[in-house]
Design an enzyme around this catalytic site. Structure first.
Site, PDB file in Angstrom:
ATOM      1  N   GLY A   1       2.322   5.760   4.673  1.00  0.00           N
ATOM      2  CA  GLY A   1       1.534   6.457   5.666  1.00  0.00           C
ATOM      3  C   GLY A   1       0.187   5.851   5.995  1.00  0.00           C
ATOM      4  O   GLY A   1      -0.597   6.470   6.711  1.00  0.00           O
ATOM      5  N   VAL A   2      -0.107   4.636   5.495  1.00  0.00           N
ATOM      6  CA  VAL A   2      -1.414   4.037   5.770  1.00  0.00           C
ATOM      7  C   VAL A   2      -1.370   3.105   6.980  1.00  0.00           C
ATOM      8  O   VAL A   2      -2.384   2.525   7.337  1.00  0.00           O
ATOM      9  CB  VAL A   2      -1.945   3.282   4.536  1.00  0.00           C
ATOM     10  CG1 VAL A   2      -2.190   4.230   3.395  1.00  0.00           C
ATOM     11  CG2 VAL A   2      -0.997   2.168   4.120  1.00  0.00           C
TER      12      VAL A   2
ATOM     13  N   GLY B   1       0.824  -1.196   0.000  1.00  0.00           N
ATOM     14  CA  GLY B   1       0.000   0.000   0.000  1.00  0.00           C
ATOM     15  C   GLY B   1       0.860   1.249   0.000  1.00  0.00           C
ATOM     16  O   GLY B   1       2.087   1.190   0.167  1.00  0.00           O
ATOM     17  N   PRO B   2       0.253   2.404  -0.195  1.00  0.00           N
ATOM     18  CA  PRO B   2       1.011   3.655  -0.229  1.00  0.00           C
ATOM     19  C   PRO B   2       1.596   4.000   1.132  1.00  0.00           C
ATOM     20  O   PRO B   2       1.190   3.438   2.150  1.00  0.00           O
ATOM     21  CB  PRO B   2      -0.044   4.689  -0.671  1.00  0.00           C
ATOM     22  CG  PRO B   2      -1.351   4.077  -0.306  1.00  0.00           C
ATOM     23  CD  PRO B   2      -1.186   2.599  -0.437  1.00  0.00           C
TER      24      PRO B   2
ATOM     25  N   LYS C   1      -7.717   4.813  -7.368  1.00  0.00           N
ATOM     26  CA  LYS C   1      -8.145   5.843  -8.321  1.00  0.00           C
ATOM     27  C   LYS C   1      -9.493   6.448  -7.915  1.00  0.00           C
ATOM     28  O   LYS C   1      -9.692   7.665  -8.001  1.00  0.00           O
ATOM     29  CB  LYS C   1      -8.233   5.239  -9.728  1.00  0.00           C
ATOM     30  CG  LYS C   1      -6.887   4.813 -10.301  1.00  0.00           C
ATOM     31  CD  LYS C   1      -7.052   4.147 -11.666  1.00  0.00           C
ATOM     32  CE  LYS C   1      -5.708   3.717 -12.231  1.00  0.00           C
ATOM     33  NZ  LYS C   1      -5.838   3.044 -13.536  1.00  0.00           N
TER      34      LYS C   1
ATOM     35  N   SER D   1      -3.710   2.924 -18.857  1.00  0.00           N
ATOM     36  CA  SER D   1      -5.046   3.311 -18.391  1.00  0.00           C
ATOM     37  C   SER D   1      -5.458   4.707 -18.827  1.00  0.00           C
ATOM     38  O   SER D   1      -6.576   5.128 -18.540  1.00  0.00           O
ATOM     39  CB  SER D   1      -5.105   3.226 -16.860  1.00  0.00           C
ATOM     40  OG  SER D   1      -4.160   4.094 -16.280  1.00  0.00           O
TER      41      SER D   1
END
Length: 852
Positions: free
Chosen positions: A378-379, A375-376, A786, A743
């Site tokens: 800071g999560v 995951g990105p 997104k 995409s």
């Protein structure tokens, strides 16, 4: 070498003046030359000479060469040494100079100084002649006694030294092979003597005087060595009798010294170490290796470097938790409550931990799973690993793998290397002291690779449940069971993880947070943490949810909550300044009668209940408490907003569309801009695009050209050939950021359709999807990130491929309720949804041409 008949020096010699030392016949000396006359001697005589005769010079001791050519020569010492220049080395730092290596040949006496410039030259007489020894007035017996006495002292001195040293052994050999008359000069240059004593030996032309003057010097050196050996005798005895030192001392009842006590302690430590090895619960193979090493350790001298290495190895083997483990807490209800208290959201991750606990209740010997949180930043991937260890009641150890490029960091070094040590896995087990901890392998996607090996390949054994029960560290060289360790890896993306390593891990996606989730996280965790760190209380500062939403939307734009945490910390620091200032103010009269609801200068709101404040804190709170953080206070503390909602402004003209992109930091909205101009039909792409995105742009323009008549798309001249005398420029803003991926295909088609039709794309629409030449819309990845990015940007409608409809189930219900999703399987549906009123085919009257 001192025989007069064997040495014939020139009658005229150039003189080298030196005051640093005294060169004796048969000895070698290195001297520095930097004065003018000596430098000229080296340049003109030694460096330009071509014969052996030109390398013979006269060395005059105790005489300084003047620093200038104009100065007269000082009085020269009467006796000098004829020397052979063996080596000349020049240097320019710190000033020009030469270093000479000269070997003494024989004594000479200066008869007459012939010239002084450019360097002194003198007529000399050779003094060391063999005839002088045989024509002495003293009897041969008396001189022979002096020679024998000198030889006896010389042999005694040499034998007191360590004969294992090659230089000492060579000196002993020279004593038996050199002529006796050459020994005084050689030994005087070797033993510790002053320059004045060497000068006296040089001036002693008669051999009898030389022997008589050298013998006291030898006796003094022998007495000094005896005194030195007496002080060092215990240590030397230890070195010579290391193996038998303990039995001999016990038998002879030697009084113990400090070194004896230390050795006894070391012996006791080795005995205790052996006892620990035998009572430890290590495997049979490890026990066999340790007993073999302890046997070698007992026979090994403590002065050997391998002694410390072997002892460190055995101590590590004893400290490792071979069978020591902690008992898991398997209460699922308590685990669920603990996870919910520590972390908000992350339902999929919590579900996986509870599943593991449930299976552990049913099966006691379950192998530890290999999880990978992707995951990105800071999560909360790292902090949730710590919470899992807390939930299970296990020890926690974090291993940072970012930038590691040596496989020895994982497997350890072999003990044959100097400074060898175990790898991080074994070191971590030693630190926690149990064999079933939670290991967090942080940033596993940022492993490097170098000439020292590939650490990602070394992790294959660690993270494979079928292999890690017998993990072999290079330092231990025995198998260790890692099957009970719960490994949790974290990564921002799986693109940089090797496929073989990725296949061994169970991937759990940890997406970014929605705005509602961030607000809950801020008020449940971040704000209380910041208040505690800054010494504040809820009675001193209040941050309402509206203010938190402003911070999230206007001052941060991220998938995690790190920037939000920093902004809250900045607010707490600003409030701490006000509180600290208020504590030193005098008590002010109650201003409740004034009826002011807000202090405009401080941009804060006063509390209407001062009595509740005085009851809760020991501090004397100023009357402004509690400080309420509103939008004006945010602007004063954090400055003007960093992010604004610019979607509607940027979609105010044709040729602009909004796409959705995925990055390792989370989802992002992406603007695509297009313009056309007269030209030669070229397509220009800017914005640091990758090859895949460039191909998507070519696909889009090709599809639009093939369907131009259908949609009535024309260029500036009215032609359906969109590139006829027309150049198209496509730009993707944020040009410093590299972009790639398929995409953006539907976004490029919509942008170009808006450009050629002159119609505006709806300002609240974002889209993503891959296209084909037939106009199909193919599925893409990263839908959840997104969608969250579009939700953060305030967009209302999202066009996604129909085959991605299943991915919407992962999105929170309240986010789906705020958005309208359009499922598209072809570009016709995309265009109809992107424009107000649709983008239908315009009817056109066909003209019939008569063939009559």
């Amino acid at each position: 070498m001192a025989a007069g008949s064997a040495i014939q020096i020139p009658s005229r010699l150039p003189l080298l003046l030196t005051h640093e030392g005294v060169l004796l016949p048969g000895s070698t000396m290195r001297t520095s030359v930097d004065s003018p006359r000596n430098m000229q001697l080296v340049r003109s005589r030694l460096l330009k000479g071509t014969s052996l005769r030109s390398t013979i010079i006269g060395v005059i001791p105790n005489t300084s060469d003047p620093t200038s050519d104009c100065d007269d020569l000082p009085s020269l010492h009467r006796i000098g040494t004829a020397a052979l220049a063996v080596q000349v080395v020049g240097s320019n730092w710190p000033k020009p100079h030469y270093t000479l290596l000269v070997t003494g040949l024989c004594r000479f006496q200066i008869l007459q100084l012939l010239k002084e410039k450019p360097y002194p030259v003198a007529e000399v007489e050779q003094l060391d002649r063999l005839e002088q020894f045989t024509n002495q007035h003293k009897s041969e017996e008396e001189l022979g006694e002096l020679s024998e006495q000198f030889y006896k002292y010389a042999v005694q001195l040499v034998e007191m030294l360590d004969m294992s040293v090659p230089a000492v052994a060579k000196l002993r050999h020279l004593l038996d092979n050199l002529p006796r008359e050459a020994l005084p000069d050689i030994l005087t240059s070797i033993i510790r003597t002053s320059n004045q004593e060497k000068l006296q030996i040089l001036d002693a032309v008669r051999l009898e005087e030389r022997f008589k003057m050298t013998i006291p010097l030898l006796v003094r050196q022998i007495e000094g060595l005896k005194l030195l050996q007496k002080t060092r005798k215990p240590k030397q005895d230890d070195d010579k009798r290391v193996v038998a030192i303990r039995p001999n001392r016990r038998m002879n009842h030697i009084p113990s010294t400090t070194e004896d006590e230390e050795e006894e302690e070391d012996h006791d430590d080795v005995v205790m170490l052996e006892k620990k090895i035998r009572t430890s619960s290590m495997s049979e193979q490890a026990l066999k290796v340790c007993l073999k090493e302890i046997k070698r350790l007992k026979k090994m001298p403590q002065s050997m470097p391998e002694y410390a290495l072997t002892r460190n190895y055995l101590e590590l083997m004893v400290e490792l938790p071979w069978n020591k483990s902690t008992k898991d807490r398997l209460e699922i209800r308590a685990a669920r409550i603990l996870l919910d208290n520590d972390h908000y959201a992350m339902e999929k991750l919590k579900k996986r931990v509870l599943e593991y606990l449930a299976v552990r209740q049913l099966k006691n010997n379950l192998k530890g799973p290999i999880l990978c949180f992707v995951g990105p930043p800071g999560v909360g991937k790292t902090s949730v690993g710590r919470s899992i260890a807390k939930t299970l009641g296990r020890e926690f150890h974090r291993i940072a793998l970012g930038g590691v490029c040596d496989q020895s960091d994982i497997r350890g070094h072999r003990r044959t290397y100097v400074g060898s040590m175990p790898g991080r896995i074994i070191n971590g087990l030693k630190t926690v002291g149990v064999n079933n901890p939670v290991f967090l392998l942080d940033e596993v996607d940022k492993l490097g690779k170098s000439l020292q090996g590939d650490p990602a390949a070394a992790l294959l054994e660690v993270l494979d449940p079928e292999q890690n029960h017998s993990f072999t560290d290079h330092y231990l060289n025995v198998a260790f069971d890692l099957s009970q360790v719960l490994f949790i890896a974290t990564a921002n993306t799986t693109a940089t993880i090797p496929p073989a390593l990725l296949d061994r891990m169970e991937i759990i996606q940890v997406p970014g947070y929605t705005q509602e989730e961030k607000i809950e996280i801020a008020h449940r965790h971040l704000i209380p943490k910041q208040l505690e760190q800054h010494g504040l209380t809820p009675q001193q500062i209040q941050i309402p949810q509206v203010t938190t939403l402003d911070i999230i939307t206007r001052y941060t734009r991220e998938a995690g909550v790190r920037s939000l945490d920093r902004k809250l910390g900045a607010i707490c620091r600003a409030v701490a300044v006000k509180v600290a200032e208020g504590q030193h103010k005098e008590t002010k009269p109650d201003r409740a009668e004034a009826g002011e609801g807000e202090d405009c200068k401080e941009h804060v709101t006063e509390d209407a209940k001062p009595e509740s404040i005085s009851e809760t804190a020991d501090l004397a709170l100023p009357p402004e408490m509690p400080i309420l953080i509103d939008f004006h206070a945010l602007k004063d503390i954090l400055g003007p907003p960093m992010y604004e909602m610019e979607v509607s402004e940027r979609l105010s003209q044709p040729g602009v569309a909004i796409g959705l992109a995925w990055t390792p930091l989370g989802g992002e909205i992406m603007f695509v801009e297009a313009s056309r101009m007269d030209g030669e039909g070229q397509l220009t792409l800017t914005g640091q695009l990758g090859d895949v995105m460039k191909e998507s742009a070519h696909l889009a323009i090709s599809w639009l050209r093939s369907n131009a008549k259908r949609y009535q798309l024309t260029n500036a001249s009215g032609s359906f050939d969109l590139l006829d005398n027309t150049d198209i420029h496509l730009h993707f803003p944020a040009g410093a950021v590299t972009k790639d991926g398929p995409s953006a295909g539907v976004t490029i088609v919509t942008c170009l359709a808006s450009l050629f039709s002159g119609r505006l794309v709806c300002s609240d629409v974002a889209m993503t999807g891959e296209i084909t030449l037939r106009g199909l819309v193919l599925p893409v990845g990263g839908i959840k990130d997104k969608v969250l990015a579009a939700h953060r940007a305030g967009l209302k409608r999202i066009i996604i491929p129909r085959r991605n409809e299943k991915d919407l189930e992962e999105i929170a219900v309240h986010v789906r309720q705020d958005l309208t999703f359009v499922m598209a399987s072809c570009l016709d549906e995309v265009l109809n949804a992107a424009f107000d009123g649709g983008f239908a085919v315009k009817p056109r009257v066909e003209r019939l041409n008569s063939k009559l």
